[in-house]
Design an enzyme around this catalytic site. Structure first.
Site, PDB file in Angstrom:
ATOM      1  N   GLU A 233       0.912  -1.078   0.374  1.00  0.00           N
ATOM      2  CA  GLU A 233       0.011   0.590   0.037  1.00  0.00           C
ATOM      3  C   GLU A 233       0.824   1.451   0.363  1.00  0.00           C
ATOM      4  O   GLU A 233       0.017   1.945   0.389  1.00  0.00           O
ATOM      5  CB  GLU A 233      -0.764  -0.375   1.790  1.00  0.00           C
ATOM      6  CG  GLU A 233       0.030  -0.050   2.321  1.00  0.00           C
ATOM      7  CD  GLU A 233      -1.360  -0.232   3.704  1.00  0.00           C
ATOM      8  OE1 GLU A 233      -2.006   1.112   4.244  1.00  0.00           O
ATOM      9  OE2 GLU A 233      -1.448  -1.501   4.294  1.00  0.00           O
TER      10      GLU A 233
ATOM     11  N   CYS B 132      -3.839  -3.287   4.785  1.00  0.00           N
ATOM     12  CA  CYS B 132      -2.301  -4.417   5.391  1.00  0.00           C
ATOM     13  C   CYS B 132      -2.743  -6.405   4.671  1.00  0.00           C
ATOM     14  O   CYS B 132      -2.058  -7.012   5.129  1.00  0.00           O
ATOM     15  CB  CYS B 132      -2.453  -4.767   6.925  1.00  0.00           C
ATOM     16  SG  CYS B 132      -1.837  -3.196   7.342  1.00  0.00           S
TER      17      CYS B 132
ATOM     18  N   THR C  29       3.529   3.497  15.982  1.00  0.00           N
ATOM     19  CA  THR C  29       3.199   2.231  15.549  1.00  0.00           C
ATOM     20  C   THR C  29       3.576   2.318  14.052  1.00  0.00           C
ATOM     21  O   THR C  29       3.322   0.916  13.463  1.00  0.00           O
ATOM     22  CB  THR C  29       1.494   1.441  15.944  1.00  0.00           C
ATOM     23  OG1 THR C  29       0.302   2.732  14.975  1.00  0.00           O
ATOM     24  CG2 THR C  29       0.992   1.614  17.055  1.00  0.00           C
TER      25      THR C  29
ATOM     26  N   HIS D 111      -1.473 -10.145  12.069  1.00  0.00           N
ATOM     27  CA  HIS D 111      -0.610  -9.006  12.180  1.00  0.00           C
ATOM     28  C   HIS D 111      -0.873  -8.016  12.687  1.00  0.00           C
ATOM     29  O   HIS D 111      -1.732  -8.021  13.808  1.00  0.00           O
ATOM     30  CB  HIS D 111      -2.265  -8.382  10.600  1.00  0.00           C
ATOM     31  CG  HIS D 111      -2.034  -7.307  10.207  1.00  0.00           C
ATOM     32  ND1 HIS D 111      -0.659  -6.791   9.672  1.00  0.00           N
ATOM     33  CD2 HIS D 111      -2.882  -6.207  10.657  1.00  0.00           C
ATOM     34  CE1 HIS D 111      -0.583  -5.198  10.000  1.00  0.00           C
ATOM     35  NE2 HIS D 111      -2.157  -4.571  10.935  1.00  0.00           N
TER      36      HIS D 111
ATOM     37  N   LYS E 275      -4.338  -8.391  21.932  1.00  0.00           N
ATOM     38  CA  LYS E 275      -5.416  -8.516  22.033  1.00  0.00           C
ATOM     39  C   LYS E 275      -6.834  -9.259  21.919  1.00  0.00           C
ATOM     40  O   LYS E 275      -7.818  -9.869  21.904  1.00  0.00           O
ATOM     41  CB  LYS E 275      -6.275  -6.670  21.488  1.00  0.00           C
ATOM     42  CG  LYS E 275      -6.079  -5.636  22.964  1.00  0.00           C
ATOM     43  CD  LYS E 275      -6.117  -4.828  21.935  1.00  0.00           C
ATOM     44  CE  LYS E 275      -5.817  -3.249  22.829  1.00  0.00           C
ATOM     45  NZ  LYS E 275      -6.119  -2.616  23.417  1.00  0.00           N
TER      46      LYS E 275
ATOM     47  N   ASN F 192       5.594  -1.422  12.384  1.00  0.00           N
ATOM     48  CA  ASN F 192       4.488  -2.139  12.034  1.00  0.00           C
ATOM     49  C   ASN F 192       4.603  -2.213  10.576  1.00  0.00           C
ATOM     50  O   ASN F 192       5.655  -1.492   9.630  1.00  0.00           O
ATOM     51  CB  ASN F 192       3.188  -1.454  11.200  1.00  0.00           C
ATOM     52  CG  ASN F 192       1.802  -2.055  10.650  1.00  0.00           C
ATOM     53  OD1 ASN F 192       2.200  -2.635  10.181  1.00  0.00           O
ATOM     54  ND2 ASN F 192       0.907  -1.476  10.911  1.00  0.00           N
TER      55      ASN F 192
HETATM   56  P1  HMG Z   1      -2.959   6.181  21.709  1.00  0.00           P
HETATM   57  O1  HMG Z   1      -5.097   6.961  22.137  1.00  0.00           O
HETATM   58  O2  HMG Z   1      -2.475   7.214  21.866  1.00  0.00           O
HETATM   59  O3  HMG Z   1      -2.742   5.812  23.016  1.00  0.00           O
HETATM   60  O4  HMG Z   1      -3.318   5.468  20.616  1.00  0.00           O
HETATM   61  P2  HMG Z   1      -4.328   4.725  24.239  1.00  0.00           P
HETATM   62  O5  HMG Z   1      -4.592   5.833  25.448  1.00  0.00           O
HETATM   63  O6  HMG Z   1      -5.166   4.128  23.975  1.00  0.00           O
HETATM   64  O7  HMG Z   1      -3.497   3.695  25.071  1.00  0.00           O
HETATM   65  C1  HMG Z   1      -2.266   2.360  24.463  1.00  0.00           C
HETATM   66  C2  HMG Z   1      -2.068   1.244  25.727  1.00  0.00           C
HETATM   67  O8  HMG Z   1      -1.389   1.362  26.694  1.00  0.00           O
HETATM   68  C3  HMG Z   1      -3.641   1.510  26.150  1.00  0.00           C
HETATM   69  O9  HMG Z   1      -3.861  -0.406  26.726  1.00  0.00           O
HETATM   70  C4  HMG Z   1      -3.254   1.841  27.644  1.00  0.00           C
HETATM   71  O10 HMG Z   1      -4.270   1.404  28.687  1.00  0.00           O
HETATM   72  C5  HMG Z   1      -2.027   1.409  27.620  1.00  0.00           C
HETATM   73  P3  HMG Z   1      -4.857  -1.408  26.284  1.00  0.00           P
HETATM   74  O11 HMG Z   1      -6.032   0.092  26.751  1.00  0.00           O
HETATM   75  O12 HMG Z   1      -5.164  -0.495  24.601  1.00  0.00           O
HETATM   76  O13 HMG Z   1      -4.549  -2.215  26.336  1.00  0.00           O
HETATM   77  N1  HMG Z   1      -1.449   2.770  28.400  1.00  0.00           N
HETATM   78  C6  HMG Z   1      -0.075   2.263  29.136  1.00  0.00           C
HETATM   79  N2  HMG Z   1       0.173   1.260  29.716  1.00  0.00           N
HETATM   80  C7  HMG Z   1       1.484   0.750  30.680  1.00  0.00           C
HETATM   81  N3  HMG Z   1       2.403   2.133  31.540  1.00  0.00           N
HETATM   82  C8  HMG Z   1       1.495   3.476  31.055  1.00  0.00           C
HETATM   83  C9  HMG Z   1       0.438   3.507  29.919  1.00  0.00           C
HETATM   84  N4  HMG Z   1      -0.148   4.359  29.632  1.00  0.00           N
HETATM   85  C10 HMG Z   1      -1.152   4.078  28.459  1.00  0.00           C
HETATM   86  N5  HMG Z   1       2.053   4.339  31.337  1.00  0.00           N
HETATM   87  C11 HMG Z   1      -3.153   3.307  19.452  1.00  0.00           C
HETATM   88  C12 HMG Z   1      -2.451   4.030  20.322  1.00  0.00           C
HETATM   89  C13 HMG Z   1      -3.111   2.302  18.424  1.00  0.00           C
HETATM   90  C14 HMG Z   1      -4.956   4.094  19.246  1.00  0.00           C
HETATM   91  C15 HMG Z   1      -2.371   4.619  17.901  1.00  0.00           C
HETATM   92  O14 HMG Z   1      -1.515   4.165  18.264  1.00  0.00           O
HETATM   93  C16 HMG Z   1      -2.967   4.587  16.522  1.00  0.00           C
HETATM   94  O15 HMG Z   1      -3.749   4.796  16.316  1.00  0.00           O
HETATM   95  N6  HMG Z   1      -2.685   3.598  15.396  1.00  0.00           N
HETATM   96  C17 HMG Z   1      -2.368   3.393  14.329  1.00  0.00           C
HETATM   97  C18 HMG Z   1      -3.534   2.758  14.397  1.00  0.00           C
HETATM   98  C19 HMG Z   1      -3.708   1.225  14.249  1.00  0.00           C
HETATM   99  O16 HMG Z   1      -2.491   0.279  14.395  1.00  0.00           O
HETATM  100  N7  HMG Z   1      -4.871   0.429  14.649  1.00  0.00           N
HETATM  101  C20 HMG Z   1      -4.257  -1.283  14.167  1.00  0.00           C
HETATM  102  C21 HMG Z   1      -5.691  -2.166  14.006  1.00  0.00           C
HETATM  103  S1  HMG Z   1      -5.905  -1.353  12.829  1.00  0.00           S
HETATM  104  C22 HMG Z   1      -4.803  -2.780  11.523  1.00  0.00           C
HETATM  105  O17 HMG Z   1      -4.631  -3.501  11.934  1.00  0.00           O
HETATM  106  C23 HMG Z   1      -4.994  -2.323  10.248  1.00  0.00           C
HETATM  107  C24 HMG Z   1      -3.890  -1.133   9.943  1.00  0.00           C
HETATM  108  O18 HMG Z   1      -2.481  -1.780  10.001  1.00  0.00           O
HETATM  109  C25 HMG Z   1      -3.398  -0.304   8.585  1.00  0.00           C
HETATM  110  C26 HMG Z   1      -3.795  -1.185   7.370  1.00  0.00           C
HETATM  111  O19 HMG Z   1      -4.091  -1.782   6.809  1.00  0.00           O
HETATM  112  O20 HMG Z   1      -2.827  -0.905   6.528  1.00  0.00           O
HETATM  113  C27 HMG Z   1      -3.115   0.330  11.029  1.00  0.00           C
END
Ligand code: HMG
Length: 393
Positions: free
Chosen positions: A80, A112, A153, A234, A243, A274
């Site tokens: 992509e 992906c 990520t 993935h 998860k 990623n």
């Molecule tokens: P965020 O909002 O900054 O993070 O973004 P958060 O506040 O949700 O915290 C993440 C986790 O860290 C949480 O745990 C917190 O509790 C924990 P969870 O509730 O998820 O188990 N946390 C801590 N843990 C330990 N010590 C601490 C602490 N503070 C917080 N001090 C988000 C996170 C993944 C949303 C962001 O990084 C993002 O948008 N990433 C990109 C999207 C993505 O990867 N999505 C995955 C599914 S989609 C997919 O797989 C397709 C993709 O690969 C693309 C494609 O297909 O081409 C993305």
């Protein structure tokens, strides 16, 4: 039924990474959010001298012999992060690797999921053409933007897979369940280099698609979680796979075993980030290389997810013996060990430079790149590729 699977596989990423302690400090975040909450330790940073073509060529070059090249009649390039709106990256790849011209060569896009589409196509093709071989690539550069929630990520690299009727790593069982739906969780409009993402929504859709496809698979083939020794996911970030795995642990009678196999499967992704299309296959390599308990004949489940969205759950049996597993382990461990770490300003400069790497009439030579294949720049709207630093005319 004809036996079809992965005969060889290789991984390549750039020689640079940023550590998550360093990035967290610069973004005023607790490092444990990145390392435990997200599950990432390091992130590959791809310089302007690499694009998906060179990442794929450097990966493929590690495994293909002259005899393999003679047999490859299909080249499927899942990405992509394409380098042209029209021409497939596989055309450049075919030339860089010296592949035969009597072949079908094309690019596949569905976020992906692209490489999985290639794998499934290859399984069907090889069933009809058992004497031939198919090269399937998953190569991408994951970019969300500096100081965004998705930044932690990011990552990039390529996995190259040679599929044939003489599998040496895994054999596919021809069992699969899939689900697709028009969903706006992650996408990249034509005018953007960085993805647009609804991060929390995307994690929910990922889980939902895993549940739908795994439930369907169990019904269709009368299997349960207990028919699988391990799962490879993935891994957009490694916590995402955990998860998904946790949703099926209540039905398992081998919770500790599945968790320990997951640890093995996430090791490389935690150090690279990623890979988009290549991510599932890097987890497969990581599982094969790092599991202490996986045996020849064990069944593994693979979950592929591409935003937008397509999910597919399919199964495979392990074929790799200890020797084959050591080859993969040494190959990836050595590559990752010889990378240089970057400070945040160095990473930001490299990241920003790579965003403009496609503009016309320029040369990419600000940094030395010791990889065999590099992207040399653009001249008269044509991409220039280098082999050992020399432009290929
Ligand atoms: P965020 O909002 O900054 O993070 O973004 P958060 O506040 O949700 O915290 C993440 C986790 O860290 C949480 O745990 C917190 O509790 C924990 P969870 O509730 O998820 O188990 N946390 C801590 N843990 C330990 N010590 C601490 C602490 N503070 C917080 N001090 C988000 C996170 C993944 C949303 C962001 O990084 C993002 O948008 N990433 C990109 C999207 C993505 O990867 N999505 C995955 C599914 S989609 C997919 O797989 C397709 C993709 O690969 C693309 C494609 O297909 O081409 C993305």
């Amino acid at each position: 039924m004809t036996k079809v699977g992965i005969e060889k596989m290789a991984f390549f990423t750039s020689g640079y990474y940023i550590g998550m302690d360093e990035l967290a400090k610069s973004r005023q975040e607790d490092p444990n959010k990145y390392k435990i909450g997200i599950g990432q330790m390091q992130q590959s940073v791809i310089p302007a001298s690499q694009d998906v073509v060179t990442l794929a060529a450097n990966a493929s070059d590690r495994i293909l012999t002259a005899a393999d090249k003679e047999k490859i009649t299909m080249v499927v390039f899942g990405t992509e992060t394409g380098v042209d709106n029209s021409k497939a990256a596989s055309m450049y790849l075919q030339e860089l690797l010296g592949l035969r011209k009597e072949a079908r060569a094309f690019e596949v896009k569905q976020a992906c999921y692209g490489a999985t589409a290639g794998v499934q196509m290859a399984i069907d093709y090889l069933t009809l053409h058992p004497d031939e071989k198919v090269l399937v690539i998953g190569a991408d550069i994951a970019r969300y933007g500096l100081q965004t929630a998705g930044e932690v990520t990011q990552g990039g690299g390529a996995v190259s897979m040679l599929l044939s009727t003489n599998p040496k790593i895994v054999e596919f069982e021809g069992k699969s369940s899939f689900h697709s739906e028009n969903i706006m969780d992650f996408w990249r409009p034509l005018y953007k280099k960085e993805a647009v993402v609804d991060g929390h929504y995307s994690t929910n859709v990922y889980i939902d698609f895993f549940s739908k496809t795994f439930d369907d698979f169990q019904t269709k083939y009368s299997m349960t979680v207990n028919d699988f020794k391990a799962f490879a996911f993935h891994l957009p970030y490694t916590k995402m796979g955990l998860k998904a795995l946790k949703t099926i642990l209540p039905e398992s009678n081998n919770v500790d075993g599945l968790l320990s196999e997951f640890e093995a499967s996430k090791k490389y992704s935690a150090e690279v980030g990623n890979l988009y299309t290549g991510s599932l296959y890097l987890s497969l390599m990581s599982l094969i290389a790092n599991s202490k308990t996986l045996q020849v004949g064990d069944r593994i489940g693979l979950f592929s997810y591409g935003s937008g969205a397509q999910g597919e759950f399919f199964s495979a049996k392990v074929i790799a013996d200890d020797e084959a597993r050591t080859v993969i382990k040494n190959q990836v461990d050595e590559l990752l060990a010889k990378r240089d770490s970057l400070t945040t300003p160095e990473y930001e400069n490299m990241y920003t430079e790579s965003l403009t790497a496609d503009s016309n009439d320029h040369q990419n030579d600000s940094l030395p790149d010791t990889a065999k294949f590099t992207f040399g720049g653009v001249k008269n709207d044509k991409r220039l590729y280098k082999r050992f630093g020399e432009i290929i005319e």
